[in-house]
Design a protein around this motif. Sequence first.
Motif, PDB file in Angstrom:
ATOM      1  N   PRO A   9     -12.826   3.353  -3.720  1.00 52.27           N
ATOM      2  CA  PRO A   9     -12.051   3.076  -4.928  1.00 52.27           C
ATOM      3  C   PRO A   9     -10.687   3.766  -4.872  1.00 52.27           C
ATOM      4  N   VAL A  10      -9.697   3.099  -5.414  1.00 52.41           N
ATOM      5  CA  VAL A  10      -8.353   3.653  -5.491  1.00 52.41           C
ATOM      6  C   VAL A  10      -8.057   3.825  -6.971  1.00 52.41           C
ATOM      7  N   SER A  11      -7.633   5.026  -7.361  1.00 50.91           N
ATOM      8  CA  SER A  11      -7.399   5.289  -8.780  1.00 50.91           C
ATOM      9  C   SER A  11      -6.240   4.468  -9.314  1.00 50.91           C
ATOM     10  N   LEU A  12      -6.299   4.185 -10.613  1.00 47.47           N
ATOM     11  CA  LEU A  12      -5.259   3.411 -11.274  1.00 47.47           C
ATOM     12  C   LEU A  12      -3.895   4.072 -11.104  1.00 47.47           C
ATOM     13  N   GLU A  13      -3.835   5.387 -11.205  1.00 46.92           N
ATOM     14  CA  GLU A  13      -2.562   6.101 -11.045  1.00 46.92           C
ATOM     15  C   GLU A  13      -1.991   5.913  -9.647  1.00 46.92           C
ATOM     16  N   VAL A  14      -2.847   5.973  -8.641  1.00 45.74           N
ATOM     17  CA  VAL A  14      -2.392   5.780  -7.263  1.00 45.74           C
ATOM     18  C   VAL A  14      -1.895   4.353  -7.080  1.00 45.74           C
ATOM     19  N   ILE A  15      -2.622   3.399  -7.642  1.00 42.64           N
ATOM     20  CA  ILE A  15      -2.226   2.002  -7.517  1.00 42.64           C
ATOM     21  C   ILE A  15      -0.866   1.768  -8.178  1.00 42.64           C
ATOM     22  N   GLU A  16      -0.717   2.224  -9.399  1.00 42.87           N
ATOM     23  CA  GLU A  16       0.555   2.035 -10.110  1.00 42.87           C
ATOM     24  C   GLU A  16       1.701   2.695  -9.358  1.00 42.87           C
ATOM     25  N   GLY A  17       1.471   3.900  -8.858  1.00 43.56           N
ATOM     26  CA  GLY A  17       2.505   4.602  -8.098  1.00 43.56           C
ATOM     27  C   GLY A  17       2.868   3.875  -6.818  1.00 43.56           C
ATOM     28  N   THR A  18       1.869   3.295  -6.172  1.00 37.90           N
ATOM     29  CA  THR A  18       2.101   2.570  -4.933  1.00 37.90           C
ATOM     30  C   THR A  18       2.957   1.327  -5.187  1.00 37.90           C
ATOM     31  N   PHE A  19       2.665   0.596  -6.251  1.00 42.22           N
ATOM     32  CA  PHE A  19       3.477  -0.583  -6.581  1.00 42.22           C
ATOM     33  C   PHE A  19       4.895  -0.182  -6.980  1.00 42.22           C
ATOM     34  N   ASP A  20       5.033   0.963  -7.645  1.00 41.13           N
ATOM     35  CA  ASP A  20       6.378   1.459  -7.977  1.00 41.13           C
ATOM     36  C   ASP A  20       7.175   1.729  -6.705  1.00 41.13           C
ATOM     37  N   LEU A  21       6.538   2.302  -5.701  1.00 37.86           N
ATOM     38  CA  LEU A  21       7.224   2.570  -4.433  1.00 37.86           C
ATOM     39  C   LEU A  21       7.704   1.268  -3.789  1.00 37.86           C
ATOM     40  N   ALA A  22       6.864   0.241  -3.806  1.00 34.87           N
ATOM     41  CA  ALA A  22       7.248  -1.057  -3.232  1.00 34.87           C
ATOM     42  C   ALA A  22       8.409  -1.652  -4.017  1.00 34.87           C
ATOM     43  N   ARG A  23       8.331  -1.587  -5.330  1.00 38.72           N
ATOM     44  CA  ARG A  23       9.359  -2.155  -6.215  1.00 38.72           C
ATOM     45  C   ARG A  23      10.698  -1.435  -6.051  1.00 38.72           C
ATOM     46  N   GLN A  24      10.647  -0.137  -5.782  1.00 39.66           N
ATOM     47  CA  GLN A  24      11.853   0.682  -5.672  1.00 39.66           C
ATOM     48  C   GLN A  24      12.390   0.749  -4.242  1.00 39.66           C
ATOM     49  N   GLY A  25      11.687   0.128  -3.311  1.00 41.48           N
ATOM     50  CA  GLY A  25      12.141   0.144  -1.925  1.00 41.48           C
ATOM     51  C   GLY A  25      12.003   1.501  -1.261  1.00 41.48           C
ATOM     52  N   ARG A  26      11.044   2.264  -1.690  1.00 38.82           N
ATOM     53  CA  ARG A  26      10.817   3.598  -1.105  1.00 38.82           C
ATOM     54  C   ARG A  26       9.843   3.446   0.063  1.00 38.82           C
ATOM     55  N   THR A  27      10.367   2.914   1.142  1.00 37.80           N
ATOM     56  CA  THR A  27       9.582   2.515   2.298  1.00 37.80           C
ATOM     57  C   THR A  27       8.809   3.677   2.923  1.00 37.80           C
ATOM     58  N   GLY A  28       9.456   4.813   3.122  1.00 40.67           N
ATOM     59  CA  GLY A  28       8.785   5.958   3.743  1.00 40.67           C
ATOM     60  C   GLY A  28       7.573   6.424   2.954  1.00 40.67           C
ATOM     61  N   PRO A  29       7.741   6.753   1.676  1.00 39.59           N
ATOM     62  CA  PRO A  29       6.582   7.182   0.886  1.00 39.59           C
ATOM     63  C   PRO A  29       5.508   6.093   0.758  1.00 39.59           C
ATOM     64  N   LEU A  30       5.915   4.837   0.689  1.00 36.72           N
ATOM     65  CA  LEU A  30       4.935   3.752   0.625  1.00 36.72           C
ATOM     66  C   LEU A  30       4.121   3.715   1.917  1.00 36.72           C
ATOM     67  N   GLY A  31       4.787   3.843   3.035  1.00 36.52           N
ATOM     68  CA  GLY A  31       4.088   3.880   4.323  1.00 36.52           C
ATOM     69  C   GLY A  31       3.114   5.047   4.405  1.00 36.52           C
ATOM     70  N   GLU A  32       3.507   6.181   3.854  1.00 37.41           N
ATOM     71  CA  GLU A  32       2.608   7.340   3.835  1.00 37.41           C
ATOM     72  C   GLU A  32       1.360   7.042   3.016  1.00 37.41           C
ATOM     73  N   MET A  33       1.525   6.335   1.906  1.00 41.97           N
ATOM     74  CA  MET A  33       0.373   5.973   1.070  1.00 41.97           C
ATOM     75  C   MET A  33      -0.558   5.026   1.835  1.00 41.97           C
ATOM     76  N   ILE A  34       0.022   4.078   2.533  1.00 42.48           N
ATOM     77  CA  ILE A  34      -0.785   3.141   3.321  1.00 42.48           C
ATOM     78  C   ILE A  34      -1.481   3.886   4.448  1.00 42.48           C
ATOM     79  N   ASP A  35      -0.747   4.778   5.116  1.00 41.20           N
ATOM     80  CA  ASP A  35      -1.346   5.576   6.190  1.00 41.20           C
ATOM     81  C   ASP A  35      -2.491   6.448   5.675  1.00 41.20           C
ATOM     82  N   ALA A  36      -2.401   6.857   4.407  1.00 44.48           N
ATOM     83  CA  ALA A  36      -3.435   7.716   3.806  1.00 44.48           C
ATOM     84  C   ALA A  36      -4.638   6.905   3.313  1.00 44.48           C
ATOM     85  N   GLY A  37      -4.554   5.573   3.413  1.00 46.99           N
ATOM     86  CA  GLY A  37      -5.724   4.773   3.071  1.00 46.99           C
ATOM     87  C   GLY A  37      -5.567   3.754   1.963  1.00 46.99           C
ATOM     88  N   VAL A  38      -4.398   3.689   1.342  1.00 45.59           N
ATOM     89  CA  VAL A  38      -4.189   2.647   0.333  1.00 45.59           C
ATOM     90  C   VAL A  38      -4.128   1.313   1.084  1.00 45.59           C
TER      91      VAL A  38
END
Length: 135
Positions: A9-38
């Motif tokens: 399971p992925v928490s709602l907060e993590v999910i919302e934050g992950t979509f914010d990263l995609a929307r804001q073009g924060r590629t590095g942090p988004l990649g880190e989230m994916i690398d961490a298992g999102v």
Amino acid sequence: MTNPSDESPVSLEVIEGTFDLARQGRTGPLGEMIDAGVPIDLRNPRGDTLLIVATYAEEPHTVADLIRRGADLDAVNANGQTAISCAVFRKNETLLRMLLDAGADQDAGGLSAIAIADQFQLAEMRVVLDEYAAR
């Protein structure tokens, strides 16, 4: 919001934050989230994937990274939209070509990319789509 892999399971907060990263073009942090298992094809309540959100937000570096990481190019949200349909609607030729070059299907979704270009009278997008369809 759904986790398509259903492995953990992925928490709602993590999910919302992950979509914010995609929307804001924060590629590095988004990649880190994916690398961490999102999951790369995580979906929000509208059925959007990270790729759909990044394309609609016109974030080319993020879109390129998601493509490189293997995001589902033809995912369809609850409104029948795909990343390609977002690129066409936003009149973003760079993103449209990027997605088509990666192998995205311009016929995926509720309406084909050509139908969207025609509906909104986006002649310049239609030219690009016709070029790729002729290949």
